[in-house]
Design an enzyme around this catalytic site. Structure first.
Site, PDB file in Angstrom:
ATOM      1  N   GLU A 118       0.846  -1.192   0.000  1.00  0.00           N
ATOM      2  CA  GLU A 118       0.000   0.000   0.000  1.00  0.00           C
ATOM      3  C   GLU A 118       0.880   1.239   0.000  1.00  0.00           C
ATOM      4  O   GLU A 118       2.112   1.149   0.068  1.00  0.00           O
ATOM      5  CB  GLU A 118      -0.947  -0.011   1.211  1.00  0.00           C
ATOM      6  N   HIS A 234      -8.753   9.857   4.362  1.00  0.00           N
ATOM      7  CA  HIS A 234      -8.472   8.820   3.369  1.00  0.00           C
ATOM      8  C   HIS A 234      -8.718   9.422   1.994  1.00  0.00           C
ATOM      9  O   HIS A 234      -9.763  10.021   1.748  1.00  0.00           O
ATOM     10  CB  HIS A 234      -9.356   7.592   3.578  1.00  0.00           C
ATOM     11  N   ARG A 280      -0.653   8.825   2.254  1.00  0.00           N
ATOM     12  CA  ARG A 280      -2.046   9.273   2.193  1.00  0.00           C
ATOM     13  C   ARG A 280      -2.210  10.785   2.244  1.00  0.00           C
ATOM     14  O   ARG A 280      -3.067  11.349   1.555  1.00  0.00           O
ATOM     15  CB  ARG A 280      -2.843   8.641   3.338  1.00  0.00           C
ATOM     16  N   HIS A 341     -10.798   9.934   8.140  1.00  0.00           N
ATOM     17  CA  HIS A 341     -10.592   8.487   8.227  1.00  0.00           C
ATOM     18  C   HIS A 341      -9.978   8.038   9.548  1.00  0.00           C
ATOM     19  O   HIS A 341     -10.453   7.094  10.170  1.00  0.00           O
ATOM     20  CB  HIS A 341      -9.692   8.060   7.066  1.00  0.00           C
ATOM     21  N   ARG A 376      -0.121   8.743   9.552  1.00  0.00           N
ATOM     22  CA  ARG A 376      -0.035   7.294   9.731  1.00  0.00           C
ATOM     23  C   ARG A 376       0.292   6.591   8.428  1.00  0.00           C
ATOM     24  O   ARG A 376      -0.304   6.868   7.386  1.00  0.00           O
ATOM     25  CB  ARG A 376      -1.367   6.765  10.271  1.00  0.00           C
TER      26      ARG A 376
END
Length: 529
Positions: A118, A234, A280, A341, A376
């Protein structure tokens, strides 16, 4: 009023709460209280997976460096090292408990874990169960708790406030929605595992229960909070009038999906060398910038180069959801927008899950362990919940806290005079809060907007408190109060950080300032830091 006495009380039944309960129940009784059904938690909605160094092509140092890079200079390296080094053991423990993660065959034909990649990860290290990893972990942990007679789980018990006696947390006030009465749970120690606060925004991937209850309760009880300015949006949630903000997992981009403008132009190469696999915060800001630049309501995620059969097998929940709203992801681009998110800050804890309030622990999204820093890394959240909830349970057992005093502290004033009135005094408070947070505390911020928001939120917090006191039997009023308070704390943290870093983009201070702000933003109710 009913008073319960036990060894430990856990507030929340997600991955952190159940992990703590399983470990602590080896030697003690644990009561778990959850505001809805036992399986309803943020954990259930985690699609992508759980990160861990489980491949010979991966190393602890690479995972550590990826986490530090994503955290934009604010990660606590010691906490990150604990996370990465202890993570694989926790993942293997889940497998031993029955977790059915996806497998594949290696070159020799042996079964091995299928590891995805990811955004922000330099190696394939994401353990997953199709696109329902959180659901599978929750199923596994709940099944394990059924075989532990020392774990007592109460559903539809809403935690109102912590019970503090002589400067220590000795229990929790709850509202028993079955009996429609307040009850007290007294314990040697309490774990907050209440999840996040995404409902502070109108568009969020979080379930309706994510109302910041743990952060608000901890603050009212006197515990310090940290880094609440860092709300992760997100980058890719479904934009569709017939669906709430359904998360399109980062794993879709990990399998080669490309972000495109309406005319088909890919745009991520303008923003980061990792393009569509950038961290992100970078992707969310890029989408936000392109939407504002072109005046468009969304961008598109294109994975039409992948066969339909592969997409059905790898992303069954996403594939089915998109089909239900008329989108065939094998043939059509997916309309996406960023949505709130994950809260990277929370109740400040140390490496053992201890907060600044003795006997109070916190783990999972409600906690700020220092692992995530200013942003994160994808799939580190489930890992953090496992590692630090387990560490908190071990410490709580070893601490051998004495039983709480026999006398019960007085009820909170609102409950002492509670009525069964259920009609709130302020009907549209949640909408007012959403408007302030969306317009003034979003992905990109301005100092003037934050100052306006601070003033408006002070008023909303007082409105919410008064509404709750007039209808204390209405759980929604408590949730509104919690959300307004968390929103106010988020703005106070944002106002203290006069720079742009990670998830906090301040137009007035567009550069990162390591000289003055390479540190946590810590707020304490007593004013000390």
């Amino acid at each position: 009023m009913q008073v319960h006495r036990t060894d430990f009380v856990v507030v929340g039944s997600g991955i952190a709460g159940l992990t703590f309960a399983l470990r602590a129940s080896e030697q003690a009784e644990v009561v778990v209280v959850t505001k809805k059904e036992r399986s309803e938690s943020n954990t259930n909605y985690a699609q992508g997976g759980i990160a861990g160094v489980l491949s010979p092509e991966d190393t602890f140092e690479l995972h550590i460096q990826d986490t530090l890079n994503a955290g934009a200079g604010l990660c606590h390296e010691e906490a990150v090292r604990v996370l990465v080094h202890e993570g694989p053991r926790q993942i293997r423990r889940l497998i031993e408990l029955g977790a059915r993660f996806d497998m594949e065959r290696d070159a020799q034909g042996n079964p091995v874990l299928a590891l995805g990649r990811e955004g922000g990860h330099s190696r394939n290290r994401i353990v997953h169960y199709a696109d329902q990893t959180g659901w599978e972990i929750e199923r596994t942990l709940l099944e394990a708790t059924r075989h532990r007679p020392r774990i007592i789980l109460h559903e539809h018990f809403f935690a109102l406030d912590l019970i503090v006696h002589e400067g220590e947390c000795v229990g929790v006030w709850v509202w028993n929605t079955h009996a429609d009465e307040p009850e007290a749970f007294l314990a040697r120690a309490v774990l907050l595992a209440t999840g996040g606060c995404g409902q502070v925004y109108p568009h969020t991937t979080n379930p309706s229960i994510a109302t910041g209850d743990g952060i608000a309760m901890a603050w009212r009880a006197g515990a310090c909070v940290a880094n609440l300015e860092f709300m992760q949006f997100h980058p890719t949630t479904l934009y569709h009038p017939d669906s709430r903000s359904f998360l399109i997992s980062e794993a879709v981009r990990g399998e080669g999906a490309i972000l495109r403008l309406p005319d088909g132009t890919p745009f991520m190469e303008k923003y980061h060398p990792m393009k569509d696999l950038a961290p992100r915060d970078v992707v969310a800001r890029a989408i936000d910038a392109e939407m504002k630049r072109l005046g468009i309501p969304c961008v598109y995620l294109d994975i039409t180069h992948r066969p339909a059969e592969f997409l059905r097998q790898r992303f069954p929940a996403i594939y089915s959801k998109l089909q239900s709203v008329g989108i065939d992801m094998a043939r059509e681009w997916i309309p996406v927008v960023p949505a709130a998110h994950y809260m990277c800050g929370g109740v400040q804890t140390d490496l053992l899950g201890r907060t600044s309030l003795p006997r109070l622990y916190a783990a999972g999204e409600v906690a700020c362990t220092g692992v995530h820093g200013a942003n994160r890394l994808a799939s580190n959240s489930l890992l953090e919940a496992l590692v630090f909830a387990d560490r908190a349970a071990i410490h709580a057992l070893e601490a051998a806290w004495s039983p709480p005093a026999s006398e019960l502290p007085p009820l909170p004033s609102a409950l002492a005079r509670h009525s069964k009135l259920r009609e709130p005094a302020t009907q549209n408070l949640r909408q007012q809060l959403h408007a302030v947070m969306q317009q003034k505390v979003g992905i990109v911020r301005r100092l003037a907007w934050l100052e306006q928001a601070a003033s408006e939120l002070r008023h909303l917090v007082e409105q919410a408190r008064l509404a709750m006191s007039q209808a204390p039997a209405c759980v929604t009023r408590w949730e509104d109060w919690n959300l307004a308070l968390v929103g106010e704390l988020m703005v106070q943290c944002a106002l203290r950080r006069r720079e742009s870093r990670g998830l906090h983009t301040l137009v007035d201070f567009p550069e990162r300032d390591d000289v003055h702000y390479r540190c946590d933003t810590v707020l304490c109710p007593d004013g000390e830091r």
